[in-house]
Design an enzyme around this catalytic site. Structure first.
Site, PDB file in Angstrom:
ATOM      1  N   PRO A 111      94.708   1.726  57.540  1.00  0.00           N
ATOM      2  CA  PRO A 111      95.209   2.837  58.190  1.00  0.00           C
ATOM      3  C   PRO A 111      95.059   3.083  59.844  1.00  0.00           C
ATOM      4  O   PRO A 111      94.071   3.164  60.308  1.00  0.00           O
ATOM      5  CB  PRO A 111      94.350   4.143  57.603  1.00  0.00           C
ATOM      6  CG  PRO A 111      93.003   3.467  57.253  1.00  0.00           C
ATOM      7  CD  PRO A 111      93.444   2.030  56.868  1.00  0.00           C
ATOM      8  N   ASP A 135      91.158   0.705  63.143  1.00  0.00           N
ATOM      9  CA  ASP A 135      91.030   1.156  61.743  1.00  0.00           C
ATOM     10  C   ASP A 135      90.525   2.354  61.537  1.00  0.00           C
ATOM     11  O   ASP A 135      89.378   2.358  61.535  1.00  0.00           O
ATOM     12  CB  ASP A 135      90.296   0.035  60.893  1.00  0.00           C
ATOM     13  CG  ASP A 135      90.142   0.006  59.270  1.00  0.00           C
ATOM     14  OD1 ASP A 135      90.549   1.113  58.979  1.00  0.00           O
ATOM     15  OD2 ASP A 135      89.705  -0.825  58.810  1.00  0.00           O
ATOM     16  N   HIS A 136      91.252   3.425  60.810  1.00  0.00           N
ATOM     17  CA  HIS A 136      90.522   4.759  60.763  1.00  0.00           C
ATOM     18  C   HIS A 136      89.464   5.064  59.887  1.00  0.00           C
ATOM     19  O   HIS A 136      88.701   5.787  59.840  1.00  0.00           O
ATOM     20  CB  HIS A 136      91.582   5.729  60.514  1.00  0.00           C
ATOM     21  CG  HIS A 136      91.519   7.084  61.035  1.00  0.00           C
ATOM     22  ND1 HIS A 136      90.312   7.730  61.339  1.00  0.00           N
ATOM     23  CD2 HIS A 136      92.483   8.227  61.551  1.00  0.00           C
ATOM     24  CE1 HIS A 136      90.490   8.944  61.748  1.00  0.00           C
ATOM     25  NE2 HIS A 136      91.784   9.150  62.091  1.00  0.00           N
ATOM     26  N   ARG A 137      89.377   3.980  58.972  1.00  0.00           N
ATOM     27  CA  ARG A 137      88.325   3.941  58.092  1.00  0.00           C
ATOM     28  C   ARG A 137      86.779   3.466  58.732  1.00  0.00           C
ATOM     29  O   ARG A 137      85.814   4.118  58.319  1.00  0.00           O
ATOM     30  CB  ARG A 137      88.295   3.099  56.791  1.00  0.00           C
ATOM     31  CG  ARG A 137      89.726   3.165  56.046  1.00  0.00           C
ATOM     32  CD  ARG A 137      89.730   1.814  55.203  1.00  0.00           C
ATOM     33  NE  ARG A 137      90.019   0.407  55.996  1.00  0.00           N
ATOM     34  CZ  ARG A 137      90.160  -0.557  55.288  1.00  0.00           C
ATOM     35  NH1 ARG A 137      90.346  -0.706  54.005  1.00  0.00           N
ATOM     36  NH2 ARG A 137      90.302  -1.616  56.246  1.00  0.00           N
ATOM     37  N   ALA A 138      86.815   2.723  59.585  1.00  0.00           N
ATOM     38  CA  ALA A 138      85.676   2.661  60.308  1.00  0.00           C
ATOM     39  C   ALA A 138      85.504   3.280  61.657  1.00  0.00           C
ATOM     40  O   ALA A 138      84.545   3.512  62.228  1.00  0.00           O
ATOM     41  CB  ALA A 138      85.793   1.095  60.720  1.00  0.00           C
TER      42      ALA A 138
END
Length: 450
Positions: free
Chosen positions: A240, A422-425
């Protein structure tokens, strides 16, 4: 017994490779350690040594043809050995980690098992035990045959292998497809909420029908282009992305760069005396990005499904354009290196990247990346994240712009940068904190010298 020469695994996600050049011909006498042939992978060209001394026979590996990893490409007969029919290929050992291009005596070029898993260019695509030897169904198959069977929906266990030791090869899968082989059982479907059907790309025929016959030519994809395409699709469909952009004033950095280059000592070279270093703006961008990650350590991370990987060093990959694609050699521990060291190391890596002489450990892994298109006059752009990185910085051109300072319009050299994240991290606020730290170092470059 003759020594089998196989196509080794020289890259983390290599399933097939191409021999770009043979250095010895059929019937030639070779010594152990002599260069036999050169492999072209998606990122580099690597020379492979002879695993034994003797006479080269039964050269089956053709130049410019995709060959599965572990497949025999030739045999070496000892000087006192009678040359006869070609030997059956020995079982291919399952690989874990990276394969050495060196060999042991008296056998096929073996994989070397490393105790430390090298960094992967993409999560989840490193070779695992059984990737070359057996499929989960228990059938032995080459990587190419396994992929073709999967794409055709065939069960490997239903295909009779004609390769060495019953291994299923490409010809077996092609025959099964032509004969309408047994289809693999469909996976059980878990109850899920209704979702939109997956968008399917246009087929080759659908694309070509849009253009008049004779108005184009077809240039087959090489391994590098195929790999780039696959990784970009994976990155954009699984990560994402979100983007942050800001402007950095360069005047102080350009002045410091001029001063540092003017102070460079001279050294003797083959072409006469030359400065010991010559800093570029990109060298200073690399250093600033590395120091920004050290200042904002939570952004120096990689995402995995089970845990967040927090890196202790800032290893910065730098996108380098090469014929047919690009590659990202890595400046390791860039946060700890001087600007002159980064500059000289980057020149060496870029030169060897363009001649495809990089070693896998020089372009695999890293904790972030920098992509600079400023030399082409590009004002700003957004780059695609290269897993396992969580960030990549896209750098535009420095140009004179009108800026407002203390209510007055001034002229300043300004560079736009965009951070893909990376929006997850890395969340929005954390990404902003990282980019602000980078801007502070660019606009106050003396901080990179202390």
């Amino acid at each position: 017994m003759p020594t089998e020469v196989i196509l080794p695994k020289v890259d983390m996600d290599m399933a097939t490779g191409q021999i770009s050049r043979w250095f010895a011909e059929e019937g030639a006498h070779v010594k152990k350690g002599d260069v036999l042939f050169e492999i072209e992978t998606d990122k580099a060209a690597m020379e492979i040594d002879a695993p034994a001394s003797g006479v080269l026979r039964d050269v089956t590996g053709k130049e410019g043809v995709d060959i599965p990893v572990g497949a025999p490409v030739a045999w070496i007969y000892a000087d006192d050995e009678v040359y006869g029919a070609k030997q059956d290929a020995a079982p291919i050992s399952p690989l874990v980690g990276e394969m050495s291009t060196k060999s042991t005596e008296g056998g096929a070029v073996p994989p070397t098992l490393h105790s430390v898993t090298p960094p992967s260019a993409l999560p989840g695509i490193s070779p695992t035990r059984g990737e070359i030897g057996q499929s989960p169904s228990g059938a032995r198959a080459t990587p190419l045959a396994r992929r073709l069977a999967r794409e055709a929906g065939l069960a490997l266990a239903s295909i009779i292998g004609t390769g060495p030791h019953g291994r299923v090869v490409k010809a077996d899968v092609d025959a099964a497809i032509a004969g309408g082989g047994a289809k693999a059982a469909p996976a059980a479907k878990a109850p899920v909420a209704a979702s939109a059907p997956a968008v399917k790309a246009m087929s080759d025929d659908q694309v070509l029908k849009l253009f008049e016959q004779g108005s184009y030519e077809l240039v087959p994809h090489d391994n590098m282009r195929k790999t780039i395409a696959r990784r970009l699709v994976e990155a954009k469909s699984t990560i994402p992305h979100f983007y942050l952009t800001l402007d950095c004033e360069l005047d102080a950095l350009l002045a410091l760069r001029t001063q540092i280059n003017a102070a460079a000592p001279m050294k003797k070279t083959d072409k006469g005396e030359a400065p010991a270093y010559k800093l570029s703006v990109n060298d200073m961008v690399i250093k600033a990005m590395a120091l920004a990650l050290k200042a904002v350590p939570d952004a120096n991370a990689s995402w995995t499904e089970s845990a967040m990987v927090k890196h202790k060093h800032a290893d910065v990959g730098v996108a380098v354009s090469i014929p047919g694609g690009l590659i990202t050699p890595i400046i390791r521990h860039a946060d700890e290196k001087t600007l002159s060291t980064i500059s000289n190391e980057m020149k060496d890596l870029a030169s060897r990247a363009r001649s495809r002489k990089l070693k896998p450990e020089e372009y695999q892994g890293g904790t972030t990346a920098v992509s600079n298109l400023g030399m082409f006059g590009i004002k700003d752009f957004a780059a695609v994240i290269n897993p396992p990185h969580a960030t990549i910085l896209a750098v535009g051109a420095g140009e004179e712009r009108a800026v407002v300072k203390n209510g007055e319009i001034k002229i300043a050299t300004v560079m736009s940068v965009t951070l893909s994240t990376d929006h997850r991290a890395v969340d929005g606020a954390l990404g902003a904190e990282l980019l602000v730290a980078f801007k502070r170092l660019i606009e106050n470059p003396m901080g990179m010298l202390v």
